[in-house]
Design an enzyme around this catalytic site. Structure first.
Site, PDB file in Angstrom:
ATOM      1  N   LEU A 199      41.952 -39.013 -22.442  1.00  0.00           N
ATOM      2  CA  LEU A 199      42.286 -38.642 -20.814  1.00  0.00           C
ATOM      3  C   LEU A 199      43.321 -39.614 -20.384  1.00  0.00           C
ATOM      4  O   LEU A 199      42.716 -40.788 -20.405  1.00  0.00           O
ATOM      5  CB  LEU A 199      41.214 -38.221 -20.166  1.00  0.00           C
ATOM      6  CG  LEU A 199      41.540 -37.599 -18.785  1.00  0.00           C
ATOM      7  CD1 LEU A 199      42.207 -36.425 -18.927  1.00  0.00           C
ATOM      8  CD2 LEU A 199      40.365 -37.701 -17.875  1.00  0.00           C
ATOM      9  N   TYR A 226      39.637 -29.564 -14.296  1.00  0.00           N
ATOM     10  CA  TYR A 226      38.867 -30.059 -12.978  1.00  0.00           C
ATOM     11  C   TYR A 226      39.490 -31.420 -12.713  1.00  0.00           C
ATOM     12  O   TYR A 226      40.462 -32.201 -13.498  1.00  0.00           O
ATOM     13  CB  TYR A 226      37.380 -30.024 -13.226  1.00  0.00           C
ATOM     14  CG  TYR A 226      36.984 -31.300 -14.205  1.00  0.00           C
ATOM     15  CD1 TYR A 226      37.271 -31.152 -15.462  1.00  0.00           C
ATOM     16  CD2 TYR A 226      36.323 -32.469 -13.676  1.00  0.00           C
ATOM     17  CE1 TYR A 226      36.567 -32.270 -16.324  1.00  0.00           C
ATOM     18  CE2 TYR A 226      35.746 -33.383 -14.482  1.00  0.00           C
ATOM     19  CZ  TYR A 226      35.991 -33.321 -15.924  1.00  0.00           C
ATOM     20  OH  TYR A 226      35.682 -34.357 -16.648  1.00  0.00           O
ATOM     21  N   LYS A 270      42.611 -32.208 -18.964  1.00  0.00           N
ATOM     22  CA  LYS A 270      40.982 -32.365 -18.219  1.00  0.00           C
ATOM     23  C   LYS A 270      40.318 -30.796 -18.127  1.00  0.00           C
ATOM     24  O   LYS A 270      40.301 -30.419 -17.130  1.00  0.00           O
ATOM     25  CB  LYS A 270      41.331 -33.054 -16.872  1.00  0.00           C
ATOM     26  CG  LYS A 270      39.893 -33.726 -16.454  1.00  0.00           C
ATOM     27  CD  LYS A 270      40.043 -34.643 -15.445  1.00  0.00           C
ATOM     28  CE  LYS A 270      38.965 -35.248 -14.759  1.00  0.00           C
ATOM     29  NZ  LYS A 270      38.177 -35.651 -15.433  1.00  0.00           N
ATOM     30  N   ARG A 316      35.208  -9.353 -20.693  1.00  0.00           N
ATOM     31  CA  ARG A 316      35.580 -10.553 -21.589  1.00  0.00           C
ATOM     32  C   ARG A 316      36.711 -10.433 -22.667  1.00  0.00           C
ATOM     33  O   ARG A 316      36.319  -9.306 -23.240  1.00  0.00           O
ATOM     34  CB  ARG A 316      34.133 -10.877 -22.005  1.00  0.00           C
ATOM     35  CG  ARG A 316      34.243 -11.990 -23.195  1.00  0.00           C
ATOM     36  CD  ARG A 316      32.885 -12.484 -23.754  1.00  0.00           C
ATOM     37  NE  ARG A 316      32.828 -13.662 -24.600  1.00  0.00           N
ATOM     38  CZ  ARG A 316      32.924 -13.544 -25.617  1.00  0.00           C
ATOM     39  NH1 ARG A 316      33.147 -12.529 -26.134  1.00  0.00           N
ATOM     40  NH2 ARG A 316      32.903 -14.598 -26.396  1.00  0.00           N
ATOM     41  N   ARG A 341      48.050 -34.878 -11.997  1.00  0.00           N
ATOM     42  CA  ARG A 341      47.256 -34.787 -13.411  1.00  0.00           C
ATOM     43  C   ARG A 341      46.815 -33.283 -13.523  1.00  0.00           C
ATOM     44  O   ARG A 341      46.770 -32.717 -14.429  1.00  0.00           O
ATOM     45  CB  ARG A 341      46.010 -35.663 -13.798  1.00  0.00           C
ATOM     46  CG  ARG A 341      45.548 -35.564 -15.086  1.00  0.00           C
ATOM     47  CD  ARG A 341      44.705 -36.458 -15.316  1.00  0.00           C
ATOM     48  NE  ARG A 341      43.430 -36.617 -14.496  1.00  0.00           N
ATOM     49  CZ  ARG A 341      42.586 -37.577 -14.536  1.00  0.00           C
ATOM     50  NH1 ARG A 341      42.591 -38.605 -15.189  1.00  0.00           N
ATOM     51  NH2 ARG A 341      41.495 -37.311 -13.524  1.00  0.00           N
ATOM     52  N   GLU A 347      37.619 -43.484 -26.256  1.00  0.00           N
ATOM     53  CA  GLU A 347      37.149 -43.993 -24.934  1.00  0.00           C
ATOM     54  C   GLU A 347      35.698 -43.546 -24.588  1.00  0.00           C
ATOM     55  O   GLU A 347      35.014 -43.337 -25.654  1.00  0.00           O
ATOM     56  CB  GLU A 347      38.134 -42.961 -23.787  1.00  0.00           C
ATOM     57  CG  GLU A 347      37.909 -41.516 -24.246  1.00  0.00           C
ATOM     58  CD  GLU A 347      38.846 -40.328 -23.418  1.00  0.00           C
ATOM     59  OE1 GLU A 347      39.465 -40.991 -22.481  1.00  0.00           O
ATOM     60  OE2 GLU A 347      38.832 -39.409 -23.957  1.00  0.00           O
TER      61      GLU A 347
HETATM   62  N1  PMP Z   1      38.299 -40.410 -20.005  1.00  0.00           N
HETATM   63  C1  PMP Z   1      37.512 -39.238 -19.883  1.00  0.00           C
HETATM   64  C2  PMP Z   1      36.989 -38.386 -20.975  1.00  0.00           C
HETATM   65  C3  PMP Z   1      36.936 -38.982 -18.369  1.00  0.00           C
HETATM   66  O1  PMP Z   1      36.164 -37.922 -18.501  1.00  0.00           O
HETATM   67  C4  PMP Z   1      37.487 -39.742 -17.325  1.00  0.00           C
HETATM   68  C5  PMP Z   1      37.046 -39.263 -16.101  1.00  0.00           C
HETATM   69  N2  PMP Z   1      37.333 -38.040 -15.665  1.00  0.00           N
HETATM   70  C6  PMP Z   1      38.402 -40.737 -17.653  1.00  0.00           C
HETATM   71  C7  PMP Z   1      38.797 -41.173 -18.963  1.00  0.00           C
HETATM   72  C8  PMP Z   1      38.713 -41.481 -16.428  1.00  0.00           C
HETATM   73  O2  PMP Z   1      39.773 -40.923 -15.663  1.00  0.00           O
HETATM   74  P1  PMP Z   1      39.800 -41.255 -14.144  1.00  0.00           P
HETATM   75  O3  PMP Z   1      40.278 -42.775 -14.103  1.00  0.00           O
HETATM   76  O4  PMP Z   1      41.123 -40.335 -13.861  1.00  0.00           O
HETATM   77  O5  PMP Z   1      38.405 -40.841 -13.560  1.00  0.00           O
END
Ligand code: PMP
Length: 286
Positions: free
Chosen positions: A206, A33, A150, A101, A52, A182
């Site tokens: 991410l 996503y 993601k 499935r 991305r 994070e």
């Molecule tokens: N880390 C994680 C785990 C996230 O879910 C997100 C938001 N999607 C981010 C970092 C920040 O990414 P972005 O700046 O692209 O929204």
């Protein structure tokens, strides 16, 4: 007024939009996503989000549902049809719905599923939380090992938010091997002296689109940036802390595990970066 959403080539009232019960996104979280912010009816960092998305799809050998140009047109159509001024657009691609499935990926005859919808957040850039700052708690990072993709496997981040809520905090920062990875849905930063520190990129986190832009603006403003792991102790001893994400932009963090960071108020560097990021995003939004 019912929201208009996009599903596999159609724009439909949200109550009429349907995805198969055999969809692998539903059965196996076999889906990726993106979330793109909308400010003044325009898309923020759109190219970063599509780049991305391409990478997530390719890491999972998932077929692409549309070209970048088509995705841009769908985003714009949803903004127009929902009269969206400030908010976000959520996009999800799944590996589609085979007949049964099965752990094995379906063959190329099964098309990917593409869903997009809007969420309106009037005054998105004027969040009151930016003035007071947010609070976080630390929790162990128990996600899978490919956080650079993601995917919609968001159960642990969701549990993390609930752990934070249970302690009266706004969010959680996750710790693995003694260092902070994070936030549950954002990248984490500390500031010590004049240096901004944030975890270096790799499979553990991410690669935030907001992170990339904010670090670029910081460097352009002659701020010092170190991309390296940092510990909870370092964070507790920092002068400032903040997070970045597409929907929160730059958000100050004023307390970690109940302890004030710096003076327990939003810091000057976080405030400045927020200002620059929002200003530049408004200018470059498409
Ligand atoms: N880390 C994680 C785990 C996230 O879910 C997100 C938001 N999607 C981010 C970092 C920040 O990414 P972005 O700046 O692209 O929204």
């Amino acid at each position: 007024m019912s929201r208009i959403v996009y599903v596999n080539g159609q724009y439909l009232p949200e109550g009429e939009a349907k995805v198969s019960v055999f969809d692998r996104g539903f059965l196996m979280a076999d889906a990726v996503y993106e979330v793109t912010s909308v400010l003044g009816g325009k898309l923020v960092d759109f190219d970063g989000h599509t780049a991305r998305l391409r990478r997530s799809l390719s890491e999972l050998d998932m077929p692409s549902p549309a070209t970048d140009e088509e995705l841009l047109a769908i985003h714009r159509e949803l903004v127009a049809r929902n009269d969206l001024s400030d908010g976000m657009i959520y996009l999800q691609v799944t590996r589609g719905a085979p007949a049964d499935r099965d752990f094995v990926y379906p063959d190329a005859s099964v098309p990917p599923t593409l869903v997009l919808f809007t969420q309106s957040k009037p005054g998105l850039a004027d969040s009151p939380l930016a003035r007071t700052g947010m609070t976080v708690v630390s929790i162990p990072d128990q996600r899978w090992a490919r956080r650079d993709i993601k995917t919609v496997q968001l159960l642990y981040p969701s549990m993390g938010k609930m752990m934070a809520k249970a302690q009266g905090a706004d969010d959680a920062w996750m710790i693995e091997d003694g260092v902070i990875t994070e936030g549950t849905s954002n990248n984490a930063y500390i500031v010590k002296g004049d240096t901004i520190v944030t975890r270096d990129l790799g499979p553990q986190i991410l690669s935030g689109i907001t992170r990339a832009a904010v670090l670029r603006f910081a460097r352009e403003a002659q701020m010092k940036v170190e991309e390296r792991p940092f510990t909870l102790d370092e964070a507790l001893a920092a002068d400032e802390a903040f997070i970045t994400s597409a929907t929160t932009f730059v958000m100050p963090v004023v307390r970690i595990d109940g302890r004030d960071i710096g003076r327990g108020k939003p810091g000057a560097i976080a405030a400045r970066l927020r200002e620059i990021y929002i200003e530049e995003s408004r200018k470059s939004a498409i």
